[in-house]
Write a protein that holds these residues in place. Structure first.
Motif, PDB file in Angstrom:
ATOM      1  N   ASP A  24      37.778  34.349  31.354  1.00 31.22           N
ATOM      2  CA  ASP A  24      38.410  33.260  32.090  1.00 31.22           C
ATOM      3  C   ASP A  24      39.699  33.817  32.683  1.00 31.22           C
ATOM      4  O   ASP A  24      40.521  34.409  31.961  1.00 31.22           O
TER       5      ASP A  24
ATOM      6  N   LYS B 167      41.557  28.494  38.395  1.00 26.09           N
ATOM      7  CA  LYS B 167      40.868  29.158  37.287  1.00 26.09           C
ATOM      8  C   LYS B 167      39.567  29.769  37.786  1.00 26.09           C
ATOM      9  O   LYS B 167      38.773  29.110  38.452  1.00 26.09           O
TER      10      LYS B 167
ATOM     11  N   SER C  38      36.293  31.273  36.235  1.00 29.51           N
ATOM     12  CA  SER C  38      35.647  31.303  34.917  1.00 29.51           C
ATOM     13  C   SER C  38      34.307  32.020  34.951  1.00 29.51           C
ATOM     14  O   SER C  38      33.699  32.204  36.007  1.00 29.51           O
ATOM     15  N   GLU C  39      33.871  32.428  33.776  1.00 29.62           N
ATOM     16  CA  GLU C  39      32.554  33.030  33.559  1.00 29.62           C
ATOM     17  C   GLU C  39      32.349  34.329  34.337  1.00 29.62           C
ATOM     18  O   GLU C  39      31.288  34.588  34.888  1.00 29.62           O
TER      19      GLU C  39
END
Length: 292
Positions: free
Chosen positions: A250, A204, A206-207
């Motif tokens: 994400d 993943k 993210s941000e």
């Protein structure tokens, strides 16, 4: 002996058949030049097939050794590339080529590699737990130490967390505690790379800022924020993404490295890691968030 004769008596029809078949084939093989040539061709085909299978088995058993040799050669080439990226200047060279004038300050250009590469073999690896680890066949005696990165097939695989004299244990990228930084290749948009513990095929990211342009199949690579991994190393490709709170993305990333088939890896040492960490700690920078 009596039992032997009973056994022969039981199978004597089969033996007679085999003997007669042998005589028949011998007669057929020598009857004409054509039949002789056909049988030779057929026998060569059968023998050739057997030799081919044996050769394949022999190649398979030597494949592991060849893979080790290939990984060692890749490590040598990576080290050579580092020397080309950061040429080492020797004493006695023309000083005008070694120094750069900046106002009243004289400074020397970067003249040493930033990363050192070596080879190691994976002797234990897990992918089905929430905290997965990798064990290597080399340790302190081979120069390994904590925080050295693992790369396999051009993609990230984990990093060293502990060493004994002859072995090292590494945190796999398939570990809930794993974290590094990644970015969309060719851009400056980056985020934090973690594993959510659901699939050994996906990480993943993210941000990622909402201004980033994302498409399925985009390449995700490491950044210079990391104090372990060299920049621009493959992490994976974008599988899907969603905008959260209208502020950041994400991203679901398909891992480039086949974590279920790790065998030989490159171990990478960031030569400036200690100096950088000391400086960042002195400035009270939170290195755990985006820099690893």
């Amino acid at each position: 002996m009596f039992k032997f004769f009973l056994f022969i008596k039981k199978i004597h029809f089969v033996l007679i058949f085999i003997v007669l078949e042998g005589f028949a084939l011998h007669y057929y093989a020598n009857s004409t030049s054509y039949t002789k040539a056909k049988l030779i061709t057929a026998s060569n085909y059968v023998v050739g097939g057997i030799y081919s299978q044996l050769s394949g088995l022999n190649s398979y058993f030597h494949l592991k050794k060849e893979n080790v040799s290939l990984t060692e050669k890749i490590a040598e080439l990576e080290n050579e590339l580092e020397r080309y990226r950061h040429p080492v200047y020797t004493a006695g060279a023309d000083s005008s080529s070694l120094e750069i004038m900046i106002g009243d300050t004289v400074s020397a250009p970067e003249n040493r590699p930033q990363y050192a590469y070596s080879q190691a073999r994976v002797i234990n690896n897990s992918i089905i737990r929430q905290e997965n680890y990798i064990t290597l066949d080399k340790g302190v005696d081979a120069g390994l130490q904590p925080d050295m990165a693992l790369i396999s097939d051009g993609g990230i695989a984990g990093y060293v967390i502990g060493c004994s004299e002859h072995f090292s244990v590494c945190m796999s990228i398939l570990n809930r505690d794993f974290k590094t930084s990644g970015k969309i290749k060719g851009t400056d948009y980056f985020g934090s790379v973690t594993w959510d513990g659901t699939s050994y095929e996906y990480l993943k990211l993210s941000e990622v800022a909402k201004y980033a342009t994302l498409q399925k199949g985009d390449t995700i690579v490491t950044t210079s924020h990391s104090s372990r991994f060299p920049p621009e190393i493959m992490i994976g490709t974008v599988e899907s993404f969603e905008l959260n709170n209208a502020t950041y993305y994400d991203v679901r990333v398909k891992i480039h490295t086949d974590m279920a088939a790790l065998n030989n890896v490159l171990v990478v040492k960031y030569l400036d890691a200690e100096e950088r960490e000391t400086l960042e700690n002195s400035m009270t920078i939170d290195t755990e968030s985006d820099y690893n």
